[in-house]
Design a protein around this motif. Sequence first.
Motif, PDB file in Angstrom:
ATOM      1  N   VAL A  69      -8.175   0.326   7.473  1.00 45.28           N
ATOM      2  CA  VAL A  69      -7.291  -0.031   6.361  1.00 45.28           C
ATOM      3  C   VAL A  69      -6.434  -1.213   6.776  1.00 45.28           C
ATOM      4  CG1 VAL A  69      -5.382   0.750   4.919  1.00 45.28           C
ATOM      5  CG2 VAL A  69      -7.286   2.286   5.427  1.00 45.28           C
ATOM      6  N   ALA A 102      -7.445   3.053   0.053  1.00 44.70           N
ATOM      7  CA  ALA A 102      -6.214   3.342   0.783  1.00 44.70           C
ATOM      8  C   ALA A 102      -5.125   3.863  -0.147  1.00 44.70           C
ATOM      9  CB  ALA A 102      -5.737   2.090   1.517  1.00 44.70           C
ATOM     10  N   THR A 160      -8.344  -2.578  -1.566  1.00 41.73           N
ATOM     11  CA  THR A 160      -7.303  -1.629  -1.159  1.00 41.73           C
ATOM     12  C   THR A 160      -7.327  -0.327  -1.956  1.00 41.73           C
ATOM     13  OG1 THR A 160      -5.754  -2.660  -2.718  1.00 41.73           O
ATOM     14  CG2 THR A 160      -5.787  -3.528  -0.468  1.00 41.73           C
ATOM     15  N   VAL A 175      -9.825   8.170   2.821  1.00 46.63           N
ATOM     16  CA  VAL A 175     -10.116   6.740   2.928  1.00 46.63           C
ATOM     17  C   VAL A 175     -11.598   6.510   3.189  1.00 46.63           C
ATOM     18  CG1 VAL A 175      -9.779   4.699   4.371  1.00 46.63           C
ATOM     19  CG2 VAL A 175      -7.812   6.008   3.626  1.00 46.63           C
ATOM     20  N   THR A 234       0.673   4.783   8.150  1.00 44.75           N
ATOM     21  CA  THR A 234      -0.306   3.692   8.035  1.00 44.75           C
ATOM     22  C   THR A 234      -0.858   3.288   9.391  1.00 44.75           C
ATOM     23  OG1 THR A 234       1.536   2.107   8.057  1.00 44.75           O
ATOM     24  CG2 THR A 234       0.666   2.756   5.914  1.00 44.75           C
ATOM     25  N   LEU A 283      -4.096   5.011   9.620  1.00 45.06           N
ATOM     26  CA  LEU A 283      -5.083   4.458   8.687  1.00 45.06           C
ATOM     27  C   LEU A 283      -5.721   3.191   9.236  1.00 45.06           C
ATOM     28  CD1 LEU A 283      -3.320   4.950   5.225  1.00 45.06           C
ATOM     29  CD2 LEU A 283      -5.023   6.397   6.334  1.00 45.06           C
ATOM     30  N   LEU A 312       0.828  -1.211   0.000  1.00 45.84           N
ATOM     31  CA  LEU A 312       0.000   0.000   0.000  1.00 45.84           C
ATOM     32  C   LEU A 312       0.859   1.256   0.000  1.00 45.84           C
ATOM     33  CD1 LEU A 312      -2.770  -0.973   2.609  1.00 45.84           C
ATOM     34  CD2 LEU A 312      -2.953  -0.953   0.121  1.00 45.84           C
TER      35      LEU A 312
END
Length: 612
Positions: free
Chosen positions: A258, A181, A178, A166, A250, A253, A117
């Motif tokens: 995510v 993201a 995904t 997101v 991340t 997220l 990602l």
Amino acid sequence: MTIVAPSKPVAEPLAERIARVPHPAPRLSTIVSYGTIIVILGLGVWSFIGLDYSIKSMETTGKNISRFLGMATPMQWPGWDVVGERQADGTAVFTTTWVGFEPIWQMFLTIVITLALVVAGTALAAVLSIPVAYGAARNTTPHTAVLALCRGIGVVARAIPDVVFVVIFAFLWFNSGTLPAIIAIGLHSVGMISKMFADAIEQVDEGPRLAIRSAGGSKSQEFWSGVVPQVLPAWVAVTLHRADINLRGTVILGVVGVIGIGYELDGALHGGPAGMRRVIPIVVIIIALCVVFEIVSSLLRTRLLGVRPTGKGIGDTVARAVSRKSSGDVRSATAIQAKTQDRNARIEAAMHRPWNRERVGNTMWVWIGILAVVGAFLYAAPDVSKMFTPAWDEIVNPERDRAIWPPHFGSKSWADVLAAVITTIQIAFAATLMATIISAVVGPLSARNVAPNSWVRNTFRGITLFIRAIPDLVVAILFIIAAGIGPQAGALALGIGGIGLLAKLIGDSMEEVPNGPERALAAAGGTRAQVFFASTVPMSVPALVSHLMYLLEQNIRSATLLGIVGAGGIGFLLMNALQGRHFDEVLAYVLVIIGMVVVVESASILIRRALK
């Protein structure tokens, strides 16, 4: 007649000699520098008072941390299971048993999808940033209106947290995997990458571009043949640096669902006693992942750009050690050969480069980078078809419950929103003050020209490197959960995380000051303290102001994000709106956040101009 021998002149103390020297009127930059420092520190004190810090609150924080550590131990690592049994006397006895390699493999796959990602989102951002940077650079933009538009795009992209993208894209592209993201990471990263790309374009040598224009080249040829080859090394470095930032981001997220290492951490934090025992191992894995990624990023910059890294982070330190062993003799021989060749011979050699070991290695690393990007998209497998069938009517039609227009604050009044904004600002200023006070000690002692000996310098430099290696958002989330929900814990977390950055910047600035005044004071008999306060500090004050403004900008953005995980402020209101899918409220809070960022960045620009 008596002759009296003349007496020896008494040596005048250095402080008195300095006091007798006439001092010129202070420059505007000096006034702005010290004024900015006083204002930031004053607002930091005001923020401490406003956040109601006290001995009692610190005691409560200590108790909360102690309780968290009791819940988080014994730690449960992947591949192991911890089972507790209550004894007759009330004490708990824990047993750790091996359960196999399956949890380790699942954690490995989690790390892989996280990296996929990050790489895919950063690569998308780099591509999108090229046209934005072209329009935002003064020497390439076709019109002033385009310049304002592209710079506005960058400001808006930097201001909107990626969690907002997101949630909105996940709502529009339901069950799209995904894709939300990757798009969110890409759009948010455009803010920083396009700005740095544009700065690199504005600093190019205009000679090649003007030569292409005089030969009848088009605007496109001027850019791709006269500008891009010059800025490509800087672009690669910026993209790799942004990838490192996105990896650390991340963690946030994961709060909004995510998939990846951040999602695992969020699940452990809210998984009860069994989940709490997984928190510290996951945090250690995240830290190790960030350190390894930084090292790989520095090695890639070294191999692809052919330059020796100058930074003092863990990645650049390792890359310097590798480059010294592998290419020291080759570079020196190449330099000697280049000096002996005339201009025509060098041009001919550049046009017919042999496939030596260095060129083969560089080409291999280029292809590895390309394959990594392609592999990241393939492994993440975003369902791109969902982009063409979004539920735009759900958020565009004002008659719908999820409509994004017109924006409003729902049940909150302007007074509530203003109070939340002030809380976010207080968190940022209080964190900046804490980081400044501690970095004022750690930073100078990590500088070569200030530390009394190498042992002290290496010790404090090691402290700085250790703190910088830990992702600040990870520290902040963990600290908020451990110390208790609220703005006080958020400010403490950001303050601790800011020490690594600010201390490093202060140490670097003090090492880079001209050593002439320092040597002059030392030769005149000045003590180490006199040299430091009369020469080193005054010459590094402008750089210190720039570092403080940079840290403050970063803390304001981070304080907004920490509100999402319980630190309060405008981020808390934004998270409530996101969870309820009230996109009209989301837009209203986003506009407030954009206004905050614009005000802070405008003030920073004005201050930096005054310092020149």
